[in-house]
Design an enzyme around this catalytic site. Structure first.
Site, PDB file in Angstrom:
ATOM      1  N   GLY A  66       2.397  -0.897   4.179  1.00 47.73           N
ATOM      2  CA  GLY A  66       2.668   0.343   4.307  1.00 47.73           C
ATOM      3  C   GLY A  66       4.662   0.563   3.535  1.00 47.73           C
ATOM      4  N   GLY A  67       4.864   1.066   5.201  1.00 48.05           N
ATOM      5  CA  GLY A  67       5.933   1.683   5.188  1.00 48.05           C
ATOM      6  C   GLY A  67       6.802   1.194   3.561  1.00 48.05           C
ATOM      7  N   GLY A 109       2.023   2.673  10.395  1.00 52.83           N
ATOM      8  CA  GLY A 109       2.662   3.666  10.714  1.00 52.83           C
ATOM      9  C   GLY A 109       3.896   4.068  11.565  1.00 52.83           C
ATOM     10  N   ASN A 163       0.894  -1.206   0.091  1.00 53.35           N
ATOM     11  CA  ASN A 163      -0.024  -0.345   0.054  1.00 53.35           C
ATOM     12  C   ASN A 163       0.616   1.712   0.068  1.00 53.35           C
ATOM     13  OD1 ASN A 163      -2.104   2.370   0.581  1.00 53.35           O
ATOM     14  ND2 ASN A 163      -2.588   1.069   2.870  1.00 53.35           N
ATOM     15  N   TRP A 164       1.089   1.594  -1.354  1.00 56.78           N
ATOM     16  CA  TRP A 164       2.202   3.236  -1.507  1.00 56.78           C
ATOM     17  C   TRP A 164       1.778   4.149  -0.612  1.00 56.78           C
ATOM     18  CZ3 TRP A 164       4.177   3.040  -6.915  1.00 56.78           C
ATOM     19  CH2 TRP A 164       4.473   1.635  -6.805  1.00 56.78           C
ATOM     20  N   LYS A 165      -0.470   4.107  -0.097  1.00 59.06           N
ATOM     21  CA  LYS A 165      -0.849   5.536   0.104  1.00 59.06           C
ATOM     22  C   LYS A 165      -0.224   6.664  -0.788  1.00 59.06           C
ATOM     23  CE  LYS A 165      -0.626   3.320   4.975  1.00 59.06           C
ATOM     24  NZ  LYS A 165      -0.559   3.577   6.060  1.00 59.06           N
ATOM     25  N   SER A 177       2.896  -2.016  10.462  1.00 60.56           N
ATOM     26  CA  SER A 177       4.427  -2.134  10.737  1.00 60.56           C
ATOM     27  C   SER A 177       5.175  -3.473  10.275  1.00 60.56           C
ATOM     28  CB  SER A 177       4.611  -1.837  12.075  1.00 60.56           C
ATOM     29  OG  SER A 177       4.383  -0.216  12.277  1.00 60.56           O
ATOM     30  N   HIS A 193      -9.460   1.174   4.412  1.00 63.73           N
ATOM     31  CA  HIS A 193      -7.904   1.607   4.966  1.00 63.73           C
ATOM     32  C   HIS A 193      -8.715   2.492   6.162  1.00 63.73           C
ATOM     33  CE1 HIS A 193      -4.774   3.074   6.142  1.00 63.73           C
ATOM     34  NE2 HIS A 193      -4.273   1.299   5.491  1.00 63.73           N
ATOM     35  N   GLU A 196      -5.491  -4.730  10.589  1.00 60.84           N
ATOM     36  CA  GLU A 196      -4.929  -3.838  10.520  1.00 60.84           C
ATOM     37  C   GLU A 196      -5.467  -2.993  12.097  1.00 60.84           C
ATOM     38  OE1 GLU A 196      -2.629  -2.905   6.160  1.00 60.84           O
ATOM     39  OE2 GLU A 196      -3.912  -1.513   7.063  1.00 60.84           O
ATOM     40  N   GLU A 199      -7.062   5.185   7.227  1.00 61.62           N
ATOM     41  CA  GLU A 199      -7.591   6.572   6.570  1.00 61.62           C
ATOM     42  C   GLU A 199      -8.485   6.919   6.294  1.00 61.62           C
ATOM     43  OE1 GLU A 199      -3.285   6.081   5.484  1.00 61.62           O
ATOM     44  OE2 GLU A 199      -2.608   5.074   7.134  1.00 61.62           O
TER      45      GLU A 199
HETATM   46  P1  PGA Z   1       2.727   0.236   8.111  1.00 61.34           P
HETATM   47  O1  PGA Z   1       0.906   1.036   6.849  1.00 61.34           O
HETATM   48  O2  PGA Z   1       3.120  -1.122   7.092  1.00 61.34           O
HETATM   49  O3  PGA Z   1       2.932   1.410   7.327  1.00 61.34           O
HETATM   50  O4  PGA Z   1       2.128   0.176   9.301  1.00 61.34           O
HETATM   51  C1  PGA Z   1       0.299  -0.312   6.773  1.00 61.34           C
HETATM   52  C2  PGA Z   1      -1.146   0.406   6.254  1.00 61.34           C
HETATM   53  O5  PGA Z   1      -1.824   1.119   6.541  1.00 61.34           O
HETATM   54  O6  PGA Z   1      -1.729  -0.553   5.291  1.00 61.34           O
END
Ligand code: PGA
Length: 252
Positions: free
Chosen positions: A236-237, A176, A14-16, A215, A99, A170, A101
């Site tokens: 994500g990251g 994050g 997930n590049w966001k 994470s 998600h 999640e 967010e």
């Molecule tokens: P993260 O994000 O791996 O940076 O914690 C995961 C996500 O929000 O899908």
């Protein structure tokens, strides 16, 4: 490990809202060059403006791609939105739905998330439906009820289509932050989700892939992915570095 015998692991990036033409080119080349022969299925979910670039870079590779959200609507006066059909125009296979967010920053309710999952399926996309509790909810002992509520809103809206979706647990407090749920904590929630899904449809419920996200990194992926009901990761990251993303994929 269940996922190798019954469910093929899915590692989805997930590049966001990250990336740029030049950086994407390096990242996509790195992922593509390391993606052959992996047991896990790989996908990247990218910002919509880069879908043409991603399509060109990954076509013919084992790596799939997708969007990070879709509109509830098919077309029309919805400035700024991207429809499922538009994602399909760029050969997207997946779309992230609900998600945390989107839920917290864009007011997406359980009902909206359920409708979006249905809309994704109607467009031929596989929704990766996200659920998860906040820190406050966990500390109040509400993890089970929050996750069940979020999950069942989607499952009841989908009827017979349960087998066609992917679910990502999640925990919001782990996204994050560098704080990962321990494998045991994650497995406990995954087992609870599995039981709910099997209660709805025994065959589909056993086949649905349950990803963990929050994470996940090369150094903790193996232990998380070894759990019976963790069938992959939403990353994500660590999906922004080809080496890290591939290392997680190799751990699956
Ligand atoms: P993260 O994000 O791996 O940076 O914690 C995961 C996500 O929000 O899908």
């Amino acid at each position: 490990m269940n996922q190798t015998t019954r469910r093929r692991a899915l590692i989805a990036g997930n590049w966001k809202m990250n990336g740029g033409i030049a950086a994407n080119a390096v990242l996509l080349e790195g992922i593509r060059s390391g993606a052959n022969g992996l047991a896990a299925e790989l996908a990247v979910c990218v910002p919509a403006p880069y879908l043409a670039q991603v399509q060109a870079a990954l076509s013919g590779s084992p790596v799939a791609w997708g969007g990070q959200d879709l509109s509830l609507h098919a077309s029309g006066a919805y400035t700024g939105e991207v429809s499922g059909a538009m994602l399909r125009d760029f050969d997207c296979q997946f779309v992230i739905v609900g998600h945390s967010e989107r839920r917290s920053l864009h007011g997406e309710t359980d009902a909206i998330v359920a409708d979006k999952a249905r809309q994704a399926l109607a467009c031929g996309l596989t929704p990766i439906v996200c659920v998860g509790e906040t820190l406050e909810e966990r500390e109040a002992g509400h993890t089970d009820s929050v996750v069940s509520r979020q999950l069942m809103a989607v499952v009841s809206a989908l009827g017979q289509q349960l087998a066609k979706i992917v679910i990502a647990y999640e925990p919001v407090w782990a996204i994050g932050t560098g704080k990962t749920a321990t494998p045991e904590m994650a497995q406990q929630v995954h087992a609870q989700m599995r039981a709910l899904l099997v209660g709805v449809d025994p065959v589909a419920g056993r086949g649905v892939r349950l990803l963990y996200g929050g994470s996940m990194k090369p150094d903790n992926a193996r232990d998380l992915l070894a759990m019976d009901d963790i069938d992959g990761g939403l990353i994500g990251g660590a999906s922004l570095k080809a080496d890290d993303f591939l290392a997680i994929a190799k751990a699956a």
